[in-house]
Design an enzyme around this catalytic site. Structure first.
Site, mmCIF file in Angstrom:
data_model
loop_
_atom_site.group_PDB
_atom_site.id
_atom_site.type_symbol
_atom_site.label_atom_id
_atom_site.label_comp_id
_atom_site.label_asym_id
_atom_site.label_seq_id
_atom_site.Cartn_x
_atom_site.Cartn_y
_atom_site.Cartn_z
ATOM 1 N N ASP A 17 0.827 -1.212 0.000
ATOM 2 C CA ASP A 17 0.000 0.000 0.000
ATOM 3 C C ASP A 17 0.862 1.263 0.000
ATOM 4 O O ASP A 17 0.661 2.178 0.799
ATOM 5 C CB ASP A 17 -0.928 0.015 1.220
ATOM 6 C CG ASP A 17 -1.628 -1.309 1.450
ATOM 7 O OD1 ASP A 17 -2.014 -1.945 0.451
ATOM 8 O OD2 ASP A 17 -1.789 -1.705 2.611
ATOM 9 N N GLU A 196 -11.123 -0.489 -3.915
ATOM 10 C CA GLU A 196 -10.410 0.073 -2.764
ATOM 11 C C GLU A 196 -9.147 0.771 -3.247
ATOM 12 O O GLU A 196 -8.834 0.797 -4.440
ATOM 13 C CB GLU A 196 -10.044 -1.035 -1.768
ATOM 14 C CG GLU A 196 -9.034 -2.045 -2.312
ATOM 15 C CD GLU A 196 -8.672 -3.147 -1.327
ATOM 16 O OE1 GLU A 196 -9.441 -3.365 -0.365
ATOM 17 O OE2 GLU A 196 -7.617 -3.787 -1.526
#
Length: 317
Positions: A17, A196
């Site tokens: 991420d 997402e």
């Protein structure tokens, strides 16, 4: 090429991420999910390559128990109206919830000039919907700041959708959440039905939102939304959605599950840089979330004649 011999090397190993922000002070700031999911760790450098060996500073660590004491996921650092804000998702401890995946969104903030030296204050960021949520980002367009995140929608099938709202402070929103996209294509629903990890870039008269879809194994990939820069960004009708993934695994050269990206620019400011995580193998034991080897990669990308991003392959250096 075999799975154990990828074409290129990661910028930073074992950081999923990944988020890189280039500030007006000339530094790149890097943050990402650590394999232990237990802390917020910042580093900075005046070059992208320098981030690999830059000093790692833990600016916040989860408590031993309570509502934000487990699975610290997907932090991003932003500079909002003179305040540094790190947005992240956290779950309550298992003594509170048996189901680990009960994340809500939080932020730590500081007004220090150098965030690696700041004193940080924790706040909960209320989305207005009390369900599983994560992956918040923030951007400004024409004097208005927006908050953009993923959340399990009430009465909407699937695991997470993308929502947007106006933002009136580093830690609060000022409008109703608007759902922009839900997992609808088959490539968005492999393993889990997921939209997402949104990231925003504005170029060529459009606002682009990249996002990630499907489970976090080799099926993980990136999709794309886009709207005219003059459009009402809170109107779902303003947005178009690519029917195909725009960035996905390269099985031929062994880079798998690229996604949860961010955008930055080269040191000279002339080239757009895609920041993303990926693995170099597909055989994962157990839940992919507990596999530590999602590494941070970066690559330059270009634009088509009609002003659309061309991300290419994750295996390209």
């Amino acid at each position: 090429m075999s799975e154990s011999s990828p074409l290129l090397q990661p910028l930073i190993e074992q950081r999923a991420d990944p988020f890189i922000y280039r500030h007006s002070d000339g530094f790149y700031y890097f943050i990402g999910s650590v394999p232990e999911y237990d802390r917020l760790e910042l580093r900075r450098s005046q070059t992208l390559a320098g981030l690999a060996e830059a000093e790692k500073v833990t600016v916040w660590r989860k408590p031993g128990s309570g509502p934000y004491s487990d699975l610290i996921w997907a932090p991003e650092i932003h500079y909002v109206d003179g305040t540094w804000a790190i947005y992240f998702a956290a779950a309550p401890s298992r003594e509170i919830k048996d189901d680990l995946f009960q994340h809500r969104m939080y932020a730590v903030t500081t007004t220090a000039a150098n965030p690696l030296e700041g004193e940080w204050e924790l706040s909960k960021v209320d989305s207005g919907i009390d369900t599983f949520c994560l992956d918040a980002t923030s951007f400004e367009h024409r004097g208005q700041r927006y908050y953009l995140w993923a959340q399990k929608g009430p009465d909407i099938p699937g695991n997470s959708n993308l929502y947007i709202a106006r933002q009136d402070s580093p830690t609060s929103i000022s409008s109703e959440p608007i759902c922009l996209t839900i997992p609808e294509y088959e490539w968005e629903k492999i393993g889990f039905a997921v939209n997402e990890g949104a990231a925003v870039i504005v170029r060529h008269g459009r606002i682009f939102i990249s996002y990630s879809a499907s489970a976090t194994d080799h099926n993980y990939c990136m999709g794309l939304l886009y709207a005219d820069e003059d459009a009402d960004l809170l109107d779902p009708a303003s947005w178009s959605k690519s029917p195909e993934p725009v960035f996905q695994s390269c099985h031929e050269r062994g880079i798998y599950g690229p996604g949860h990206n961010s955008f930055t620019v080269s040191e000279d400011g002339e080239r757009d840089i895609l920041v993303y995580h990926a693995r170099t193998y597909t055989e994962i034991e157990g839940d992919p979330l507990w596999d530590p080897n999602r590494h941070t990669y970066i690559k330059e990308f270009g634009w088509s004649e009609d002003g659309m991003p061309v991300f290419g392959s994750p295996a390209e250096p």
